[in-house]
Design a protein around this motif. Structure first.
Motif, PDB file in Angstrom:
ATOM      1  N   LEU A 157      -5.523   7.832  -0.121  1.00 34.48           N
ATOM      2  CA  LEU A 157      -5.368   8.812   0.961  1.00 34.48           C
ATOM      3  C   LEU A 157      -3.904   9.162   1.195  1.00 34.48           C
ATOM      4  O   LEU A 157      -3.558  10.339   1.401  1.00 34.48           O
ATOM      5  N   SER A 158      -3.035   8.156   1.140  1.00 32.51           N
ATOM      6  CA  SER A 158      -1.605   8.411   1.348  1.00 32.51           C
ATOM      7  C   SER A 158      -1.040   9.299   0.249  1.00 32.51           C
ATOM      8  O   SER A 158      -0.254  10.214   0.516  1.00 32.51           O
ATOM      9  N   ALA A 159      -1.423   9.028  -0.999  1.00 32.76           N
ATOM     10  CA  ALA A 159      -0.941   9.846  -2.117  1.00 32.76           C
ATOM     11  C   ALA A 159      -1.427  11.290  -1.991  1.00 32.76           C
ATOM     12  O   ALA A 159      -0.673  12.233  -2.268  1.00 32.76           O
ATOM     13  N   LEU A 160      -2.678  11.463  -1.572  1.00 32.48           N
ATOM     14  CA  LEU A 160      -3.189  12.825  -1.376  1.00 32.48           C
ATOM     15  C   LEU A 160      -2.409  13.557  -0.288  1.00 32.48           C
ATOM     16  O   LEU A 160      -2.016  14.716  -0.462  1.00 32.48           O
ATOM     17  N   ILE A 161      -2.157  12.882   0.817  1.00 28.60           N
ATOM     18  CA  ILE A 161      -1.456  13.535   1.922  1.00 28.60           C
ATOM     19  C   ILE A 161      -0.022  13.878   1.525  1.00 28.60           C
ATOM     20  O   ILE A 161       0.424  15.018   1.691  1.00 28.60           O
ATOM     21  N   VAL A 162       0.707  12.899   0.981  1.00 34.52           N
ATOM     22  CA  VAL A 162       2.090  13.183   0.603  1.00 34.52           C
ATOM     23  C   VAL A 162       2.145  14.202  -0.532  1.00 34.52           C
ATOM     24  O   VAL A 162       3.023  15.069  -0.556  1.00 34.52           O
ATOM     25  N   GLY A 163       1.200  14.127  -1.453  1.00 35.17           N
ATOM     26  CA  GLY A 163       1.165  15.089  -2.560  1.00 35.17           C
ATOM     27  C   GLY A 163       0.941  16.511  -2.087  1.00 35.17           C
ATOM     28  O   GLY A 163       1.662  17.433  -2.477  1.00 35.17           O
ATOM     29  N   PHE A 164      -0.062  16.693  -1.235  1.00 35.53           N
ATOM     30  CA  PHE A 164      -0.328  18.043  -0.725  1.00 35.53           C
ATOM     31  C   PHE A 164       0.839  18.552   0.111  1.00 35.53           C
ATOM     32  O   PHE A 164       1.205  19.731   0.023  1.00 35.53           O
ATOM     33  N   LEU A 165       1.444  17.688   0.920  1.00 37.40           N
ATOM     34  CA  LEU A 165       2.597  18.120   1.723  1.00 37.40           C
ATOM     35  C   LEU A 165       3.771  18.524   0.825  1.00 37.40           C
ATOM     36  O   LEU A 165       4.437  19.530   1.087  1.00 37.40           O
ATOM     37  N   MET A 166       4.016  17.757  -0.225  1.00 34.35           N
ATOM     38  CA  MET A 166       5.120  18.096  -1.128  1.00 34.35           C
ATOM     39  C   MET A 166       4.842  19.387  -1.890  1.00 34.35           C
ATOM     40  O   MET A 166       5.723  20.232  -2.020  1.00 34.35           O
ATOM     41  N   PRO A 199       0.802  -1.235   0.000  1.00 34.84           N
ATOM     42  CA  PRO A 199       0.000   0.000   0.000  1.00 34.84           C
ATOM     43  C   PRO A 199       0.833   1.282   0.000  1.00 34.84           C
ATOM     44  O   PRO A 199       0.350   2.344  -0.366  1.00 34.84           O
ATOM     45  N   GLY A 200       2.100   1.199   0.392  1.00 38.15           N
ATOM     46  CA  GLY A 200       2.949   2.386   0.410  1.00 38.15           C
ATOM     47  C   GLY A 200       3.645   2.668  -0.905  1.00 38.15           C
ATOM     48  O   GLY A 200       4.128   3.780  -1.130  1.00 38.15           O
ATOM     49  N   LEU A 201       3.698   1.676  -1.806  1.00 41.44           N
ATOM     50  CA  LEU A 201       4.466   1.828  -3.041  1.00 41.44           C
ATOM     51  C   LEU A 201       3.953   2.960  -3.928  1.00 41.44           C
ATOM     52  O   LEU A 201       4.720   3.854  -4.305  1.00 41.44           O
ATOM     53  N   ALA A 202       2.677   2.946  -4.268  1.00 45.78           N
ATOM     54  CA  ALA A 202       2.127   3.963  -5.178  1.00 45.78           C
ATOM     55  C   ALA A 202       2.241   5.377  -4.609  1.00 45.78           C
ATOM     56  O   ALA A 202       2.691   6.293  -5.307  1.00 45.78           O
ATOM     57  N   PRO A 203       1.884   5.619  -3.339  1.00 44.56           N
ATOM     58  CA  PRO A 203       2.048   6.979  -2.811  1.00 44.56           C
ATOM     59  C   PRO A 203       3.512   7.418  -2.773  1.00 44.56           C
ATOM     60  O   PRO A 203       3.819   8.588  -2.993  1.00 44.56           O
ATOM     61  N   GLY A 204       4.418   6.477  -2.525  1.00 46.15           N
ATOM     62  CA  GLY A 204       5.836   6.814  -2.553  1.00 46.15           C
ATOM     63  C   GLY A 204       6.296   7.206  -3.941  1.00 46.15           C
ATOM     64  O   GLY A 204       7.050   8.172  -4.114  1.00 46.15           O
ATOM     65  N   LEU A 205       5.834   6.461  -4.951  1.00 45.31           N
ATOM     66  CA  LEU A 205       6.172   6.808  -6.336  1.00 45.31           C
ATOM     67  C   LEU A 205       5.630   8.186  -6.703  1.00 45.31           C
ATOM     68  O   LEU A 205       6.322   8.991  -7.336  1.00 45.31           O
ATOM     69  N   VAL A 206       4.395   8.466  -6.288  1.00 45.23           N
ATOM     70  CA  VAL A 206       3.799   9.787  -6.555  1.00 45.23           C
ATOM     71  C   VAL A 206       4.624  10.885  -5.887  1.00 45.23           C
ATOM     72  O   VAL A 206       4.944  11.907  -6.493  1.00 45.23           O
ATOM     73  N   GLY A 207       5.001  10.665  -4.624  1.00 46.88           N
ATOM     74  CA  GLY A 207       5.827  11.644  -3.920  1.00 46.88           C
ATOM     75  C   GLY A 207       7.164  11.856  -4.606  1.00 46.88           C
ATOM     76  O   GLY A 207       7.667  12.981  -4.689  1.00 46.88           O
ATOM     77  N   GLY A 208       7.757  10.776  -5.136  1.00 45.82           N
ATOM     78  CA  GLY A 208       9.029  10.892  -5.849  1.00 45.82           C
ATOM     79  C   GLY A 208       8.905  11.667  -7.146  1.00 45.82           C
ATOM     80  O   GLY A 208       9.773  12.468  -7.490  1.00 45.82           O
ATOM     81  N   ILE A 253       7.451   9.911   4.319  1.00 44.29           N
ATOM     82  CA  ILE A 253       6.105  10.395   4.650  1.00 44.29           C
ATOM     83  C   ILE A 253       5.053   9.423   4.103  1.00 44.29           C
ATOM     84  O   ILE A 253       4.132   9.023   4.817  1.00 44.29           O
ATOM     85  N   ALA A 254       5.204   9.043   2.836  1.00 33.73           N
ATOM     86  CA  ALA A 254       4.231   8.127   2.223  1.00 33.73           C
ATOM     87  C   ALA A 254       4.181   6.804   2.974  1.00 33.73           C
ATOM     88  O   ALA A 254       3.098   6.263   3.233  1.00 33.73           O
ATOM     89  N   GLY A 255       5.328   6.279   3.340  1.00 33.29           N
ATOM     90  CA  GLY A 255       5.365   4.996   4.038  1.00 33.29           C
ATOM     91  C   GLY A 255       4.730   5.056   5.414  1.00 33.29           C
ATOM     92  O   GLY A 255       3.921   4.194   5.772  1.00 33.29           O
ATOM     93  N   TYR A 256       5.076   6.085   6.180  1.00 35.47           N
ATOM     94  CA  TYR A 256       4.520   6.180   7.529  1.00 35.47           C
ATOM     95  C   TYR A 256       3.020   6.508   7.505  1.00 35.47           C
ATOM     96  O   TYR A 256       2.265   6.003   8.327  1.00 35.47           O
ATOM     97  N   VAL A 257       2.603   7.335   6.544  1.00 41.08           N
ATOM     98  CA  VAL A 257       1.168   7.633   6.433  1.00 41.08           C
ATOM     99  C   VAL A 257       0.402   6.371   6.028  1.00 41.08           C
ATOM    100  O   VAL A 257      -0.649   6.061   6.609  1.00 41.08           O
ATOM    101  N   ALA A 258       0.928   5.638   5.057  1.00 41.19           N
ATOM    102  CA  ALA A 258       0.258   4.396   4.623  1.00 41.19           C
ATOM    103  C   ALA A 258       0.201   3.386   5.773  1.00 41.19           C
ATOM    104  O   ALA A 258      -0.824   2.733   5.975  1.00 41.19           O
ATOM    105  N   ARG A 259       1.281   3.270   6.530  1.00 42.93           N
ATOM    106  CA  ARG A 259       1.281   2.339   7.659  1.00 42.93           C
ATOM    107  C   ARG A 259       0.276   2.769   8.726  1.00 42.93           C
ATOM    108  O   ARG A 259      -0.408   1.944   9.326  1.00 42.93           O
ATOM    109  N   TRP A 260       0.166   4.080   8.946  1.00 42.37           N
ATOM    110  CA  TRP A 260      -0.802   4.598   9.921  1.00 42.37           C
ATOM    111  C   TRP A 260      -2.227   4.286   9.466  1.00 42.37           C
ATOM    112  O   TRP A 260      -3.051   3.815  10.245  1.00 42.37           O
TER     113      TRP A 260
END
Length: 193
Positions: free
Chosen positions: A139-148, A82-91, A110-117
């Motif tokens: 949700l993880s991609a949205l959070i990491v995306g907005f933060l970035m 579940p953390g892979l796609a949000p991490g790729l988006v953040g990258g 950020i993506a990994g810890y948010v996805a784990r949470w």
């Protein structure tokens, strides 16, 4: 605390280990295309052969994936699939915002810890099957995306630009200090210090 620091290193090394083949592909293909084309005086490397130009384009495409792969697999190390796609988006966002490797590393964590949470949330039984393939990545991609985009991207990009300019300015200054800094950076990169 010591155990968590050890895990953070493992997460980072997961990202690096998946990124290394991408770096090898890009570096080797670009180097071959330049070596086989030659260098012209005053112009540097000029690749005109269509096959060699394609080889260089493939290498450049590979290099463009380094930061997303690093961020994606750091997040994968933390939260599994579940953390892979949000991490790729953040990258990808770190690349677009010119935040470089530092931005990719931060986005991956950020993506990994948010996805784990989000994985730890208690949800109704009928929602559990869609959590790892839809809800958590979204949700993880949205959070990491907005933060970035709105919080971290520009400050990290500015820091990377400042460090690059500082290193460039060192080239016209004291050669001994520059050599010490470059040596320390190489030693750190190779796993020393």
């Amino acid at each position: 605390m010591k155990e968590e620091l050890k895990r953070i290193r493992e997460y980072l090394m997961t990202g690096v280990s998946y990124m290394i083949p991408i770096v090898v592909i890009g570096g080797v293909l670009i180097a071959f295309s330049i070596a086989l084309s030659g260098v012209q005086a005053g112009k540097g490397a000029v690749v005109t052969n269509p096959v060699l130009k394609s080889m260089m384009d493939i290498g450049t495409a590979s290099f463009s994936m380094m930061v997303p792969v690093l961020a994606g697999f750091i997040a994968f190390g933390i939260a599994d699939r579940p953390g892979l796609a949000p991490g790729l988006v953040g990258g990808v966002l770190a690349n677009q915002l010119k935040a470089g490797f530092l931005g990719g590393i931060i986005a991956g964590f950020i993506a990994g810890y948010v996805a784990r949470w989000i994985k730890s949330w208690r949800v109704p039984k009928n929602l559990r099957p869609i959590m790892p393939i839809f809800v958590i990545p979204l949700l993880s991609a949205l959070i990491v995306g907005f933060l970035m985009i709105y919080v971290l991207g520009n400050p990290i990009s500015s820091a990377m630009t400042a460090m690059t300019n500082w290193l460039k300015s060192m080239s016209t200054g004291n050669a001994v200090i520059l050599a010490m800094i470059m040596g320390a950076m190489i030693a750190f990169d190779m796993g020393g210090l």
